[in-house]
Scaffold this motif. Sequence first.
Motif, PDB file in Angstrom:
ATOM      1  N   SER A  28       0.834  -1.201   0.000  1.00 12.67           N
ATOM      2  CA  SER A  28       0.000   0.000   0.000  1.00 12.67           C
ATOM      3  C   SER A  28       0.866   1.247   0.000  1.00 12.67           C
ATOM      4  CB  SER A  28      -0.909   0.012   1.226  1.00 12.67           C
ATOM      5  OG  SER A  28      -1.739  -1.129   1.249  1.00 12.67           O
ATOM      6  N   VAL A  29       0.428   2.260  -0.736  1.00 14.27           N
ATOM      7  CA  VAL A  29       1.240   3.465  -0.901  1.00 14.27           C
ATOM      8  C   VAL A  29       0.357   4.698  -0.798  1.00 14.27           C
ATOM      9  CG1 VAL A  29       0.971   3.401  -3.410  1.00 14.27           C
ATOM     10  CG2 VAL A  29       2.913   4.623  -2.406  1.00 14.27           C
ATOM     11  N   THR A  30       0.935   5.766  -0.254  1.00 13.32           N
ATOM     12  CA  THR A  30       0.282   7.072  -0.265  1.00 13.32           C
ATOM     13  C   THR A  30       1.176   8.030  -1.036  1.00 13.32           C
ATOM     14  OG1 THR A  30       1.350   7.827   1.772  1.00 13.32           O
ATOM     15  CG2 THR A  30      -0.729   6.625   2.007  1.00 13.32           C
ATOM     16  N   GLU A  31       0.617   9.131  -1.442  1.00  9.94           N
ATOM     17  CA  GLU A  31       1.390  10.089  -2.246  1.00  9.94           C
ATOM     18  C   GLU A  31       2.491  10.744  -1.420  1.00  9.94           C
ATOM     19  OE1 GLU A  31       0.660  14.171  -4.830  1.00  9.94           O
ATOM     20  OE2 GLU A  31      -1.031  12.860  -4.332  1.00  9.94           O
ATOM     21  N   GLU A  32       2.250  10.921  -0.105  1.00 13.04           N
ATOM     22  CA  GLU A  32       3.191  11.657   0.722  1.00 13.04           C
ATOM     23  C   GLU A  32       4.340  10.798   1.237  1.00 13.04           C
ATOM     24  OE1 GLU A  32      -0.077  11.456   1.370  1.00 13.04           O
ATOM     25  OE2 GLU A  32      -0.749  13.364   0.524  1.00 13.04           O
ATOM     26  N   THR A  33       4.054   9.560   1.637  1.00 11.12           N
ATOM     27  CA  THR A  33       5.052   8.753   2.343  1.00 11.12           C
ATOM     28  C   THR A  33       5.300   7.438   1.621  1.00 11.12           C
ATOM     29  OG1 THR A  33       4.230   9.677   4.424  1.00 11.12           O
ATOM     30  CG2 THR A  33       5.661   7.748   4.571  1.00 11.12           C
ATOM     31  N   PRO A  34       6.556   7.080   1.376  1.00 12.70           N
ATOM     32  CA  PRO A  34       6.844   5.777   0.775  1.00 12.70           C
ATOM     33  C   PRO A  34       6.437   4.655   1.729  1.00 12.70           C
ATOM     34  CG  PRO A  34       8.777   7.223   0.700  1.00 12.70           C
ATOM     35  CD  PRO A  34       7.782   7.868   1.595  1.00 12.70           C
ATOM     36  N   PRO A  35       5.990   3.522   1.226  1.00  9.43           N
ATOM     37  CA  PRO A  35       5.681   2.390   2.093  1.00  9.43           C
ATOM     38  C   PRO A  35       6.965   1.889   2.765  1.00  9.43           C
ATOM     39  CG  PRO A  35       5.583   1.747  -0.205  1.00  9.43           C
ATOM     40  CD  PRO A  35       5.747   3.229  -0.191  1.00  9.43           C
ATOM     41  N   PRO A  36       6.851   1.186   3.906  1.00  9.97           N
ATOM     42  CA  PRO A  36       8.042   0.737   4.637  1.00  9.97           C
ATOM     43  C   PRO A  36       9.021  -0.054   3.793  1.00  9.97           C
ATOM     44  CG  PRO A  36       6.094   0.474   6.001  1.00  9.97           C
ATOM     45  CD  PRO A  36       5.609   0.897   4.648  1.00  9.97           C
ATOM     46  N   ALA A  37       8.521  -0.899   2.881  1.00 12.48           N
ATOM     47  CA  ALA A  37       9.431  -1.689   2.057  1.00 12.48           C
ATOM     48  C   ALA A  37      10.270  -0.799   1.145  1.00 12.48           C
ATOM     49  CB  ALA A  37       8.653  -2.709   1.225  1.00 12.48           C
ATOM     50  N   LEU A  38       9.668   0.252   0.605  1.00 12.34           N
ATOM     51  CA  LEU A  38      10.441   1.165  -0.242  1.00 12.34           C
ATOM     52  C   LEU A  38      11.385   2.013   0.605  1.00 12.34           C
ATOM     53  CD1 LEU A  38      10.940   2.076  -3.130  1.00 12.34           C
ATOM     54  CD2 LEU A  38       9.264   3.898  -2.784  1.00 12.34           C
ATOM     55  N   GLU A  39      10.970   2.382   1.813  1.00 10.21           N
ATOM     56  CA  GLU A  39      11.875   3.096   2.711  1.00 10.21           C
ATOM     57  C   GLU A  39      13.108   2.245   2.998  1.00 10.21           C
ATOM     58  OE1 GLU A  39       9.501   4.050   6.111  1.00 10.21           O
ATOM     59  OE2 GLU A  39       8.996   6.043   5.341  1.00 10.21           O
ATOM     60  N   ALA A  40      12.909   0.939   3.192  1.00  9.59           N
ATOM     61  CA  ALA A  40      14.040   0.043   3.433  1.00  9.59           C
ATOM     62  C   ALA A  40      14.960   0.017   2.222  1.00  9.59           C
ATOM     63  CB  ALA A  40      13.538  -1.365   3.755  1.00  9.59           C
ATOM     64  N   TYR A  41      14.379  -0.071   1.026  1.00 11.36           N
ATOM     65  CA  TYR A  41      15.187  -0.057  -0.194  1.00 11.36           C
ATOM     66  C   TYR A  41      15.959   1.250  -0.317  1.00 11.36           C
ATOM     67  CZ  TYR A  41      16.409   0.594  -5.074  1.00 11.36           C
ATOM     68  OH  TYR A  41      17.101   0.883  -6.233  1.00 11.36           O
ATOM     69  N   LEU A  42      15.289   2.375  -0.091  1.00 15.11           N
ATOM     70  CA  LEU A  42      15.949   3.673  -0.206  1.00 15.11           C
ATOM     71  C   LEU A  42      17.079   3.810   0.816  1.00 15.11           C
ATOM     72  CD1 LEU A  42      12.825   5.976  -0.696  1.00 15.11           C
ATOM     73  CD2 LEU A  42      14.583   5.480  -2.398  1.00 15.11           C
ATOM     74  N   ASP A 110      17.821  13.898   0.398  1.00 15.44           N
ATOM     75  CA  ASP A 110      17.672  13.643   1.832  1.00 15.44           C
ATOM     76  C   ASP A 110      18.013  12.183   2.115  1.00 15.44           C
ATOM     77  OD1 ASP A 110      17.086  13.833   4.477  1.00 15.44           O
ATOM     78  OD2 ASP A 110      14.898  13.915   4.231  1.00 15.44           O
ATOM     79  N   VAL A 111      19.260  11.918   2.512  1.00 19.78           N
ATOM     80  CA  VAL A 111      19.719  10.546   2.729  1.00 19.78           C
ATOM     81  C   VAL A 111      19.185  10.029   4.059  1.00 19.78           C
ATOM     82  CG1 VAL A 111      21.736   9.053   2.961  1.00 19.78           C
ATOM     83  CG2 VAL A 111      21.798  11.023   1.415  1.00 19.78           C
ATOM     84  N   PRO A 112      18.456   8.903   4.060  1.00 21.64           N
ATOM     85  CA  PRO A 112      17.950   8.362   5.323  1.00 21.64           C
ATOM     86  C   PRO A 112      19.113   7.971   6.235  1.00 21.64           C
ATOM     87  CG  PRO A 112      16.905   7.297   3.428  1.00 21.64           C
ATOM     88  CD  PRO A 112      18.059   8.087   2.899  1.00 21.64           C
TER      89      PRO A 112
END
Length: 226
Positions: A28-42, A110-112
């Motif tokens: 599941s995805v929203t326009e504002e926030t990447p889903p947790p799996a994509l945050e992990a990839y990033l 913006d590097v996590p």
Amino acid sequence: MSMKPLEFDRRYGELDVVVSAFVGQDPSVTEETPPPALEAYLRHTWHTRPWALSVAEQQLREYARNPPGRLRLRLGEFYPVPDVGLPEAGTQSWLFEMADHIKRSIESGDVPPPATPRTHWEWHARFGELGQFLGGWFSQDMPDEFADHDAAVQDYKASTDPQLVARLVGEIHELLALDLDDHEYVMGVAELGMEMEPPAPLSVGAWLESVAEHLAVARPDYGQER
């Protein structure tokens, strides 16, 4: 005819990494926030292969613009996107949304910050050799193959290239630097494939520290005399 590996990597290699990060995760995805799996990839990719982010954005967008038909998928001429729990009709828009999130991350710069892995994919992407070690030598079959934990560690050391052993030592130190509590270490090594308890009375963290100390001892040089 099926694609050759080089062609696959050029067209879909990083797309495959992104989608694989979602296996077993909520897409599941929203326009504002990447889903947790994509945050992990990033997070992982920013710190290890930042150049790959633009490749991922391009491949995701190109695939979404030109989705393959069923026949070409069956013939192996296109990459079949793994099932991540999305309805087939929503895959195209989902790929565009993932590409948009990656593009925003690149453009913002913006590097996590480094953090404890949040997904199964991120654990294995970050601690690849540790996953090989724990999953290969400390599965539930370990008691049938080795007399005890020390024997398994010694077998790994004797049968593994010294450069990979050194990589494992580094990954153990990196894991210990996360300064997790005992429960979090238990969960972490379980994600990495460990199915055995550490030898009593050691905690997981203490055992990993002892393993790193043992493996860090240099092998004797038995080369021929000159």
